[in-house]
Design a protein around this motif. Structure first.
Motif, PDB file in Angstrom:
ATOM      1  N   PHE A  69      -8.079 -61.764  -0.922  1.00 13.73           N
ATOM      2  CA  PHE A  69      -7.220 -61.282  -1.021  1.00 13.73           C
ATOM      3  C   PHE A  69      -7.192 -59.867  -0.673  1.00 13.73           C
ATOM      4  CE2 PHE A  69      -5.646 -65.998  -1.910  1.00 13.73           C
ATOM      5  CZ  PHE A  69      -5.037 -66.084  -0.320  1.00 13.73           C
ATOM      6  N   THR A  70      -6.595 -59.559   0.526  1.00 14.88           N
ATOM      7  CA  THR A  70      -6.474 -58.341   0.400  1.00 14.88           C
ATOM      8  C   THR A  70      -5.662 -57.692   1.545  1.00 14.88           C
ATOM      9  OG1 THR A  70      -8.581 -57.257   1.581  1.00 14.88           O
ATOM     10  CG2 THR A  70      -6.906 -55.612   1.954  1.00 14.88           C
ATOM     11  N   PHE A  71      -4.011 -56.327   0.371  1.00 18.69           N
ATOM     12  CA  PHE A  71      -3.022 -56.601   0.568  1.00 18.69           C
ATOM     13  C   PHE A  71      -2.939 -54.603   0.394  1.00 18.69           C
ATOM     14  CE2 PHE A  71      -3.979 -59.012  -3.031  1.00 18.69           C
ATOM     15  CZ  PHE A  71      -3.567 -57.787  -4.524  1.00 18.69           C
ATOM     16  N   ASN A  72      -1.442 -54.459   0.516  1.00 18.04           N
ATOM     17  CA  ASN A  72      -0.980 -53.030   0.244  1.00 18.04           C
ATOM     18  C   ASN A  72      -0.823 -52.817  -1.299  1.00 18.04           C
ATOM     19  OD1 ASN A  72      -0.827 -52.522   3.355  1.00 18.04           O
ATOM     20  ND2 ASN A  72       1.071 -52.859   3.395  1.00 18.04           N
ATOM     21  N   GLN A  73      -1.271 -51.822  -1.847  1.00 15.49           N
ATOM     22  CA  GLN A  73      -0.846 -51.418  -3.185  1.00 15.49           C
ATOM     23  C   GLN A  73      -0.258 -51.260  -3.736  1.00 15.49           C
ATOM     24  OE1 GLN A  73      -2.260 -47.438  -5.828  1.00 15.49           O
ATOM     25  NE2 GLN A  73      -3.815 -48.581  -4.327  1.00 15.49           N
ATOM     26  N   GLY A  74       0.634 -52.475  -4.669  1.00 14.04           N
ATOM     27  CA  GLY A  74       1.781 -51.976  -5.198  1.00 14.04           C
ATOM     28  C   GLY A  74       2.481 -54.062  -4.700  1.00 14.04           C
ATOM     29  N   VAL A  75       1.985 -54.364  -3.608  1.00 16.28           N
ATOM     30  CA  VAL A  75       2.602 -55.862  -3.442  1.00 16.28           C
ATOM     31  C   VAL A  75       2.003 -56.651  -4.101  1.00 16.28           C
ATOM     32  CG1 VAL A  75       2.005 -58.070  -2.462  1.00 16.28           C
ATOM     33  CG2 VAL A  75       2.044 -55.231  -1.179  1.00 16.28           C
ATOM     34  N   PRO A 104     -10.399 -35.380   0.575  1.00 12.44           N
ATOM     35  CA  PRO A 104      -9.829 -34.041   0.762  1.00 12.44           C
ATOM     36  C   PRO A 104      -8.103 -34.086   0.569  1.00 12.44           C
ATOM     37  CG  PRO A 104     -10.581 -35.296   2.980  1.00 12.44           C
ATOM     38  CD  PRO A 104     -11.072 -36.129   1.315  1.00 12.44           C
ATOM     39  N   ILE A 105      -7.766 -35.599   1.107  1.00 16.47           N
ATOM     40  CA  ILE A 105      -6.582 -35.746   1.115  1.00 16.47           C
ATOM     41  C   ILE A 105      -6.024 -36.906  -0.029  1.00 16.47           C
ATOM     42  CG2 ILE A 105      -6.100 -35.081   3.555  1.00 16.47           C
ATOM     43  CD1 ILE A 105      -5.984 -37.756   4.317  1.00 16.47           C
ATOM     44  N   VAL A 106      -4.709 -36.710  -0.624  1.00 14.13           N
ATOM     45  CA  VAL A 106      -3.995 -38.199  -1.398  1.00 14.13           C
ATOM     46  C   VAL A 106      -3.842 -39.359  -1.095  1.00 14.13           C
ATOM     47  CG1 VAL A 106      -2.374 -38.351  -3.833  1.00 14.13           C
ATOM     48  CG2 VAL A 106      -4.084 -36.513  -3.530  1.00 14.13           C
ATOM     49  N   GLN A 107      -3.846 -40.422  -1.010  1.00 18.38           N
ATOM     50  CA  GLN A 107      -3.543 -41.536  -0.695  1.00 18.38           C
ATOM     51  C   GLN A 107      -3.857 -42.867  -1.054  1.00 18.38           C
ATOM     52  OE1 GLN A 107      -4.211 -40.849   3.837  1.00 18.38           O
ATOM     53  NE2 GLN A 107      -6.328 -42.395   3.330  1.00 18.38           N
ATOM     54  N   PRO A 108      -3.555 -43.808  -1.120  1.00 19.42           N
ATOM     55  CA  PRO A 108      -3.260 -45.276  -2.124  1.00 19.42           C
ATOM     56  C   PRO A 108      -4.565 -45.402  -0.680  1.00 19.42           C
ATOM     57  CG  PRO A 108      -1.451 -44.928  -0.869  1.00 19.42           C
ATOM     58  CD  PRO A 108      -1.459 -43.706  -0.885  1.00 19.42           C
ATOM     59  N   LEU A 109      -4.980 -47.110  -1.324  1.00 15.84           N
ATOM     60  CA  LEU A 109      -5.991 -48.011  -1.144  1.00 15.84           C
ATOM     61  C   LEU A 109      -5.602 -49.120  -1.002  1.00 15.84           C
ATOM     62  CD1 LEU A 109     -10.046 -46.167  -1.969  1.00 15.84           C
ATOM     63  CD2 LEU A 109      -8.266 -45.460   0.053  1.00 15.84           C
ATOM     64  N   PRO A 110      -5.807 -49.730   0.035  1.00 18.82           N
ATOM     65  CA  PRO A 110      -5.453 -51.626   0.339  1.00 18.82           C
ATOM     66  C   PRO A 110      -6.190 -52.072  -0.957  1.00 18.82           C
ATOM     67  CG  PRO A 110      -6.428 -51.358   2.409  1.00 18.82           C
ATOM     68  CD  PRO A 110      -6.773 -50.022   1.391  1.00 18.82           C
ATOM     69  N   SER A 111      -5.346 -53.088  -1.637  1.00 22.11           N
ATOM     70  CA  SER A 111      -5.854 -53.302  -3.313  1.00 22.11           C
ATOM     71  C   SER A 111      -6.444 -54.446  -2.671  1.00 22.11           C
ATOM     72  CB  SER A 111      -4.007 -53.993  -4.111  1.00 22.11           C
ATOM     73  OG  SER A 111      -3.748 -52.822  -4.344  1.00 22.11           O
ATOM     74  N   ARG A 112      -7.174 -55.214  -3.435  1.00 25.18           N
ATOM     75  CA  ARG A 112      -8.206 -56.900  -3.609  1.00 25.18           C
ATOM     76  C   ARG A 112      -7.931 -57.762  -4.308  1.00 25.18           C
ATOM     77  NH1 ARG A 112     -12.793 -58.530   0.534  1.00 25.18           N
ATOM     78  NH2 ARG A 112     -13.685 -59.526  -0.594  1.00 25.18           N
ATOM     79  N   PHE A 113      -7.615 -59.374  -4.340  1.00 23.25           N
ATOM     80  CA  PHE A 113      -7.799 -59.673  -5.533  1.00 23.25           C
ATOM     81  C   PHE A 113      -8.919 -60.699  -4.787  1.00 23.25           C
ATOM     82  CE2 PHE A 113      -6.937 -63.829  -8.029  1.00 23.25           C
ATOM     83  CZ  PHE A 113      -7.415 -63.658  -9.396  1.00 23.25           C
ATOM     84  N   GLN A 114      -9.536 -61.425  -5.756  1.00 19.71           N
ATOM     85  CA  GLN A 114     -10.831 -62.360  -5.285  1.00 19.71           C
ATOM     86  C   GLN A 114     -10.734 -63.549  -6.566  1.00 19.71           C
ATOM     87  OE1 GLN A 114     -13.682 -59.975  -4.186  1.00 19.71           O
ATOM     88  NE2 GLN A 114     -15.586 -60.681  -5.853  1.00 19.71           N
ATOM     89  N   TYR A 115     -11.213 -64.374  -6.025  1.00 22.42           N
ATOM     90  CA  TYR A 115     -11.231 -65.599  -7.328  1.00 22.42           C
ATOM     91  C   TYR A 115     -12.139 -66.963  -6.860  1.00 22.42           C
ATOM     92  CZ  TYR A 115      -8.382 -68.597  -4.904  1.00 22.42           C
ATOM     93  OH  TYR A 115      -7.556 -69.060  -3.291  1.00 22.42           O
TER      94      TYR A 115
END
Length: 332
Positions: A40-46, A233-244
């Protein structure tokens, strides 16, 4: 005195039992076979990876996001020709397609009683070999709660050098719950990676990725939670991921519907990205690191990224009669 002595014995028994309850991962736990993964891929912090510590319960039963299913085959060398590119390799990993065929991309590893090393990768179809000038260590054995080590690795492809600094710590143990089962006596290993990409001697991007992996005795990894941030070169969050993984350790060829493996190259790139695949590409969506759609392409295998700013982007690739795949690319 007798009462104190008896209490000491009881406490000693409790302490020894407590110590034995902590899982220890050795090279014997790195088993081979076919494994199904749901990711599952989701926005960081979800969703979060949960706390570190002893006797923790990590609950991911309600995980949600963009879903994909795939299978991995963990084999032994010298079973495939690619092993000859890495004479010391004794294991390899490849993605499987619907028919159980291995993808052209093979990751080669060396497993010993002391550690697991990632030697590199080989694709005989494109005649591409990835080798490390500084080989990364994935795990050191035995690995138990609070064990920690640092590691560095680097590789150079087409003049672009990727250097990685890792801090790897077994930061917790307990029980992990996934949508397909509950696994007790697991060890969680935290890996903090700082990745720097250098072009012509000049750093072009730095990314911090933290990965949490849950290991169980005589099993491959049960679950993996990854989260990251682009630092420059810029600061930004990346999508998070959980796999099982599925409940079954080894799955039959026809038990799940999987995706074809895609070859995306060159990556990093400054102008064009090419997608090589056996299936027909229906549509490709290009998004930035925060998931914002930039552009869409129909029935093409070449993407022009020359006008993009340097950084991390994602390709959402729809194949005819196949599941969607998401690939990370880097504009240098």
């Amino acid at each position: 005195m007798k009462t104190e002595y008896l209490l000491f014995i009881i406490l000693g028994i409790f302490f020894n039992t407590y110590m034995r309850a902590q899982p220890t991962i050795t090279s014997a736990d790195m088993i081979t076979g076919t494994f199904q993964f749901t990711a599952f891929t989701f926005n960081q912090g979800v969703h979060t990876p949960g706390n570190a510590g002893a006797n923790i319960t990590w609950d991911f039963t309600n995980i949600s996001g963009t879903n994909e299913i795939y299978r991995m085959f963990y084999g032994t060398c010298p079973a495939i020709p690619e092993c000859s590119s890495f004479p010391t390799a004794n294991q390899y990993v490849a993605v499987l397609d619907n028919a159980g065929n291995q993808s052209a991309d093979k990751n080669l590893l060396k497993l010993s009683s002391a550690q697991l090393e990632h030697l590199g990768a080989r694709n005989n179809t494109t005649n591409f070999t990835l080798t490390y000038t500084d080989i990364p260590i994935e795990l050191k054995f035995p690995m138990t709660y609070l064990n920690s080590f640092t590691d560095t690795s680097s590789s150079t492809v087409n003049g672009v050098t990727t250097s990685t600094n890792d801090i790897i710590t077994a930061d917790g143990y307990g029980t992990i719950k996934t949508p397909v089962g509950t696994y007790s006596n697991v060890l969680r290993v935290k890996k903090e990676s700082t990745i720097t990409i250098i072009t012509s001697g000049v750093p072009t991007s730095t990314t911090k990725i933290t990965t949490y992996s849950w290991y169980k005795n005589s099993r491959e990894v049960i679950g993996v939670f990854s989260m990251g941030n682009l630092l420059s070169p810029i600061v930004q969050p990346l999508p998070s991921r959980f796999q099982y993984t599925n409940n079954n350790v080894v799955l039959g060829v026809g038990e799940v519907e999987d995706m074809k493996s895609l070859v995306v190259y060159p990556n990093p790139s400054s102008d064009f990205i090419t997608i090589k695949n056996e299936k027909i590409i229906d549509k490709i969506e290009l998004s930035d690191a925060e998931g914002r759609k930039i552009s869409e392409y129909k029935e093409t295998s070449t993407i022009d990224i020359s006008k993009l700013l340097r950084g991390v982007y994602y390709l959402k690739i729809d194949l005819k009669n196949e599941k969607t795949q998401i690939k990370k690319i880097i504009k240098k």
